[in-house]
Write a protein that holds these residues in place. Structure first.
Motif, PDB file in Angstrom:
ATOM      1  N   UNK A   1     -13.427 -79.388 -61.704  1.00 39.07           N
ATOM      2  CA  UNK A   1     -13.873 -79.108 -60.441  1.00 39.07           C
ATOM      3  C   UNK A   1     -15.318 -78.783 -59.763  1.00 39.07           C
ATOM      4  N   UNK A   2     -15.626 -78.646 -58.937  1.00 34.68           N
ATOM      5  CA  UNK A   2     -16.691 -79.234 -57.800  1.00 34.68           C
ATOM      6  C   UNK A   2     -16.766 -76.921 -57.697  1.00 34.68           C
ATOM      7  N   UNK A   3     -17.982 -77.393 -57.334  1.00 33.97           N
ATOM      8  CA  UNK A   3     -18.685 -75.767 -57.828  1.00 33.97           C
ATOM      9  C   UNK A   3     -20.092 -75.801 -55.957  1.00 33.97           C
ATOM     10  N   UNK A   4     -19.387 -74.774 -55.677  1.00 36.73           N
ATOM     11  CA  UNK A   4     -21.098 -74.345 -54.700  1.00 36.73           C
ATOM     12  C   UNK A   4     -21.528 -73.164 -54.973  1.00 36.73           C
ATOM     13  N   UNK A   5     -22.898 -73.124 -56.172  1.00 30.73           N
ATOM     14  CA  UNK A   5     -24.028 -72.423 -56.243  1.00 30.73           C
ATOM     15  C   UNK A   5     -24.776 -71.548 -55.166  1.00 30.73           C
ATOM     16  N   UNK A   6     -24.653 -70.163 -55.563  1.00 30.53           N
ATOM     17  CA  UNK A   6     -25.130 -69.231 -54.525  1.00 30.53           C
ATOM     18  C   UNK A   6     -26.202 -68.161 -54.825  1.00 30.53           C
ATOM     19  N   UNK A   7     -27.824 -67.936 -54.358  1.00 29.27           N
ATOM     20  CA  UNK A   7     -27.743 -66.814 -55.099  1.00 29.27           C
ATOM     21  C   UNK A   7     -27.755 -65.882 -53.971  1.00 29.27           C
ATOM     22  N   UNK A   8     -27.431 -64.686 -54.587  1.00 28.74           N
ATOM     23  CA  UNK A   8     -27.496 -63.170 -53.667  1.00 28.74           C
ATOM     24  C   UNK A   8     -28.844 -62.879 -53.551  1.00 28.74           C
ATOM     25  N   UNK A   9     -28.740 -61.362 -52.963  1.00 25.63           N
ATOM     26  CA  UNK A   9     -29.736 -60.991 -52.740  1.00 25.63           C
ATOM     27  C   UNK A   9     -29.969 -59.487 -54.293  1.00 25.63           C
ATOM     28  N   UNK A  10     -31.285 -59.533 -53.684  1.00 23.33           N
ATOM     29  CA  UNK A  10     -30.681 -58.036 -55.131  1.00 23.33           C
ATOM     30  C   UNK A  10     -30.458 -57.169 -55.151  1.00 23.33           C
ATOM     31  N   UNK A  11     -29.886 -56.352 -55.600  1.00 28.85           N
ATOM     32  CA  UNK A  11     -28.688 -55.451 -55.657  1.00 28.85           C
ATOM     33  C   UNK A  11     -29.800 -53.927 -55.317  1.00 28.85           C
ATOM     34  N   UNK A  12     -29.258 -52.867 -54.867  1.00 30.56           N
ATOM     35  CA  UNK A  12     -30.755 -51.896 -54.536  1.00 30.56           C
ATOM     36  C   UNK A  12     -30.340 -51.016 -55.927  1.00 30.56           C
ATOM     37  N   UNK A  13     -31.376 -50.408 -56.632  1.00 33.29           N
ATOM     38  CA  UNK A  13     -30.552 -49.938 -57.792  1.00 33.29           C
ATOM     39  C   UNK A  13     -30.745 -51.254 -59.140  1.00 33.29           C
ATOM     40  N   UNK A  14     -30.533 -52.458 -59.002  1.00 28.59           N
ATOM     41  CA  UNK A  14     -30.597 -53.051 -60.576  1.00 28.59           C
ATOM     42  C   UNK A  14     -32.103 -54.310 -60.471  1.00 28.59           C
ATOM     43  N   UNK A  15     -32.777 -54.659 -60.992  1.00 25.27           N
ATOM     44  CA  UNK A  15     -33.494 -55.219 -61.131  1.00 25.27           C
ATOM     45  C   UNK A  15     -33.013 -57.059 -61.778  1.00 25.27           C
ATOM     46  N   UNK A  16     -32.823 -57.590 -61.223  1.00 29.53           N
ATOM     47  CA  UNK A  16     -31.381 -59.340 -61.920  1.00 29.53           C
ATOM     48  C   UNK A  16     -32.644 -60.137 -61.526  1.00 29.53           C
ATOM     49  N   UNK A  17     -32.615 -60.546 -62.603  1.00 23.29           N
ATOM     50  CA  UNK A  17     -33.742 -62.384 -62.312  1.00 23.29           C
ATOM     51  C   UNK A  17     -32.847 -63.340 -61.449  1.00 23.29           C
ATOM     52  N   UNK A  18     -33.701 -63.873 -60.548  1.00 21.86           N
ATOM     53  CA  UNK A  18     -32.988 -65.275 -60.252  1.00 21.86           C
ATOM     54  C   UNK A  18     -31.728 -65.888 -60.218  1.00 21.86           C
ATOM     55  N   UNK A  19     -31.466 -66.340 -62.102  1.00 24.28           N
ATOM     56  CA  UNK A  19     -30.659 -66.753 -62.477  1.00 24.28           C
ATOM     57  C   UNK A  19     -29.712 -66.522 -62.675  1.00 24.28           C
ATOM     58  N   UNK A  20     -29.647 -64.548 -62.691  1.00 26.39           N
ATOM     59  CA  UNK A  20     -28.300 -64.019 -62.802  1.00 26.39           C
ATOM     60  C   UNK A  20     -28.252 -63.245 -61.871  1.00 26.39           C
ATOM     61  N   UNK A  21     -28.177 -63.353 -60.282  1.00 27.00           N
ATOM     62  CA  UNK A  21     -27.426 -64.088 -59.121  1.00 27.00           C
ATOM     63  C   UNK A  21     -27.823 -64.553 -58.724  1.00 27.00           C
ATOM     64  N   UNK A  22     -27.871 -66.230 -59.498  1.00 24.49           N
ATOM     65  CA  UNK A  22     -26.460 -67.131 -58.879  1.00 24.49           C
ATOM     66  C   UNK A  22     -24.946 -66.774 -58.789  1.00 24.49           C
ATOM     67  N   UNK A  23     -24.463 -66.855 -58.381  1.00 27.25           N
ATOM     68  CA  UNK A  23     -22.594 -67.386 -58.148  1.00 27.25           C
ATOM     69  C   UNK A  23     -22.411 -68.298 -57.591  1.00 27.25           C
ATOM     70  N   UNK A  24     -20.757 -68.351 -58.666  1.00 26.92           N
ATOM     71  CA  UNK A  24     -20.518 -69.977 -58.174  1.00 26.92           C
ATOM     72  C   UNK A  24     -19.436 -69.718 -57.641  1.00 26.92           C
TER      73      UNK A  24
END
Length: 90
Positions: free
Chosen positions: A1-24
């Motif tokens: 199964x092929x995955x497309x990895x994307x990074x989403x922007x910081x969400x107001x009120x949350x401090x997320x590290x880059x790896x936490x902002x990845x989704x597939x």
């Protein structure tokens, strides 16, 4: 199964590290996978829960990713964020 990895922007009120902002996005099904750390529990615990429920999981750079729709159900406090991320890839 092929995955497309994307990074989403910081969400107001949350401090997320880059790896936490990845989704597939699974190419065949469109299912969205997000960081198992988002509920605030140890990501390994969330991964174990997902595995025990029989849902697919992925790892990337030594981090776990689980289906956003599953997380929204099992960890209701994440539902708004999960829904936002699912909509963002539609």
């Amino acid at each position: 199964m092929a995955l497309e990895w994307r990074e989403f922007e910081q969400i107001k009120g949350k401090k997320l590290l880059k790896w936490q902002r990845l989704l597939a996005v699974e190419a065949d099904t469109g299912q969205v996978f997000i960081s198992a750390s988002l509920p605030g529990d140890p990501e390994y615990r969330v991964w174990v829960c997902a595995s025990e429920d029989g849902v697919p999981t992925y790892s990337y750079d030594e981090h776990y990713y689980v289906p956003a729709d599953w997380m929204a159900t099992v960890f209701p406090s994440t539902q708004p964020l999960c829904e936002l991320l699912i909509r963002s890839v539609a």
